[in-house]
Design a protein around this motif. Structure first.
Motif, short mmCIF file in Angstrom:
data_model
loop_
_atom_site.label_atom_id
_atom_site.label_comp_id
_atom_site.label_asym_id
_atom_site.label_seq_id
_atom_site.Cartn_x
_atom_site.Cartn_y
_atom_site.Cartn_z
N VAL A 28 20.80 2.24 26.16
CA VAL A 28 20.53 3.45 25.39
C VAL A 28 21.78 4.32 25.41
O VAL A 28 22.39 4.50 26.47
N VAL A 29 22.16 4.83 24.26
CA VAL A 29 23.29 5.74 24.15
C VAL A 29 22.75 7.11 23.77
O VAL A 29 22.15 7.28 22.70
N ALA A 30 22.91 8.09 24.65
CA ALA A 30 22.49 9.46 24.40
C ALA A 30 23.62 10.37 24.87
O ALA A 30 23.67 10.76 26.03
N LEU A 31 24.53 10.67 23.97
CA LEU A 31 25.75 11.36 24.35
C LEU A 31 25.54 12.86 24.51
O LEU A 31 24.79 13.48 23.76
N PRO A 32 26.23 13.46 25.48
CA PRO A 32 26.20 14.93 25.63
C PRO A 32 27.12 15.57 24.59
O PRO A 32 27.67 14.89 23.71
N LYS A 33 27.29 16.87 24.71
CA LYS A 33 28.21 17.56 23.82
C LYS A 33 29.61 16.96 23.97
O LYS A 33 30.01 16.55 25.06
N PRO A 34 30.37 16.90 22.89
CA PRO A 34 31.71 16.32 22.99
C PRO A 34 32.62 17.16 23.88
O PRO A 34 32.53 18.39 23.91
N SER A 35 33.48 16.47 24.62
CA SER A 35 34.45 17.15 25.46
C SER A 35 35.57 17.72 24.58
O SER A 35 35.63 17.48 23.37
N LYS A 36 36.46 18.48 25.21
CA LYS A 36 37.58 19.04 24.46
C LYS A 36 38.42 17.93 23.86
O LYS A 36 38.86 18.03 22.70
N GLU A 37 38.63 16.85 24.62
CA GLU A 37 39.41 15.72 24.10
C GLU A 37 38.69 15.06 22.93
O GLU A 37 39.32 14.74 21.92
N GLU A 38 37.38 14.89 23.06
CA GLU A 38 36.62 14.24 21.98
C GLU A 38 36.59 15.09 20.72
O GLU A 38 36.56 14.55 19.60
N ARG A 39 36.60 16.40 20.89
CA ARG A 39 36.61 17.27 19.71
C ARG A 39 37.90 17.13 18.92
O ARG A 39 37.95 17.47 17.73
N GLN A 99 39.33 14.18 18.46
CA GLN A 99 39.37 12.82 17.93
C GLN A 99 38.77 12.77 16.52
O GLN A 99 38.15 13.73 16.05
N TRP A 100 38.95 11.62 15.89
CA TRP A 100 38.19 11.34 14.68
C TRP A 100 36.72 11.43 15.03
O TRP A 100 36.29 10.95 16.08
N TYR A 101 35.92 12.05 14.18
CA TYR A 101 34.55 12.39 14.56
C TYR A 101 33.75 11.20 15.07
O TYR A 101 33.00 11.31 16.04
N TYR A 102 33.90 10.03 14.44
CA TYR A 102 33.08 8.86 14.79
C TYR A 102 33.61 8.12 16.02
O TYR A 102 32.94 7.20 16.51
N GLN A 103 34.74 8.52 16.53
CA GLN A 103 35.44 7.71 17.52
C GLN A 103 34.62 7.45 18.78
O GLN A 103 34.56 6.32 19.28
N ARG A 104 34.00 8.47 19.34
CA ARG A 104 33.26 8.28 20.59
C ARG A 104 32.00 7.46 20.39
O ARG A 104 31.50 6.83 21.32
N TYR A 105 31.46 7.47 19.18
CA TYR A 105 30.30 6.63 18.90
C TYR A 105 30.70 5.18 18.72
O TYR A 105 30.02 4.26 19.21
N ILE A 106 31.81 4.95 18.03
CA ILE A 106 32.27 3.59 17.80
C ILE A 106 32.60 2.90 19.11
O ILE A 106 32.39 1.69 19.27
#
Length: 281
Positions: A74-85, A87-94
């Protein structure tokens, strides 16, 4: 002043007996389906979206309950980190897409941008418009690469949502589910409806359609979504390997060390009316 009682759901639910019987049958099929996924190297991505308190988590739990955790997550991600913000929006999901032989169940997904981020102003209008344009392209690329992508939208009425929020407030095991964002969704019901309509208009494609799950009755929703999931994956039942449990060999000259050499957790269960159990090795 008397304490106001929480609203109770008036939904007519499927009886527990037939529900449990059908759920067990479907979960056996899910295990069968997973065997094919592992054997064939298929990649399955299932997205669960919908209103707050619409029953997504409960449905995911029943799908995942008896699957082999080595090949299902199961993937249930928290709020994006500063680094993830940055990135390309889809990057952490991919980065969390299924590998060969794996099933991934996303409890919310990149569609956060079309829902909570849009309604609560967590993204700019330009970011939102880019999302609506890019998402069908991204999903096309995933499907073209061989990923089986299935998207579910859990729909719940405003009255039933209100009753579930009230129930969470009174339940210490589920109160953590009652977040400020959940409460805000009550005030923004129509805003979320408009956001959902716009999202469907842009991303409900022939190649990657949305499947709506009516979830005022959680039991029916779970059965319906599992049944549809099974029908959406072109799996074949595999023959089970013959397995024989060997007879336990006779004891040799092994002597177990004294039990007082080890630390054991306190047996609080014995105080509840049970009996003391023999300590195992």
């Amino acid at each position: 002043m008397s304490k106001k009682k929480p609203a109770k759901s008036s939904v007519k639910r499927i009886p527990k007996g037939p529900y449990k019987d059908e759920l067990q049958r479907l979960q056996v099929e899910l295990v069968d389906m997973q065997q094919w996924v592992v054997s064939s190297g298929a990649r399955v991505l299932v997205i669960f979206e919908g209103r707050d308190a619409a029953g997504k988590g409960g449905a995911i739990k029943r799908v995942r309950q008896y699957l082999n955790p080595r090949h299902a997550r199961v993937v249930a991600l928290p709020k994006p980190s500063k680094e993830e913000r940055g990135q390309w929006y889809y990057q952490r999901y991919i980065a969390r897409l299924p590998a060969a032989g794996e099933i991934v169940l996303m409890d919310r997904s990149w569609y956060n941008r079309a829902g909570v981020e849009r309604v609560l102003g967590f993204c700019t209008d330009a970011e939102y418009q880019t999302f609506l344009r890019q998402t069908p392209i991204v999903e096309h690329l995933l499907i073209e690469d061989g990923i089986i992508l299935i998207k579910y939208w859990f729909s719940v009425s405003d009255d039933e949502q209100q009753a579930r929020f009230a129930s969470r407030l009174e339940d210490p095991l589920r109160r953590w589910k009652l977040s400020p964002t959940d409460l805000e969704s009550i005030l923004r019901w129509e805003d979320y409806s408009r956001a959902k309509d716009a999202m469907f208009a842009a991303t409900d494609t022939t190649e990657s359609p949305w499947w709506t799950v009516e979830s005022d009755d959680k039991r029916s929703a779970r059965l319906n979504v599992i049944s549809h999931l099974l029908s959406s994956i072109p799996y074949q039942s595999l023959e089970s390997d013959d397995v024989e449990i060997p007879d336990r060999p006779g004891a040799d000259d092994y002597e177990r060390p004294p039990v007082d050499q080890f630390r054991y957790v306190p047996d609080i269960a014995a105080d509840l009316g049970g009996t003391k159990k023999q300590k195992g090795s």
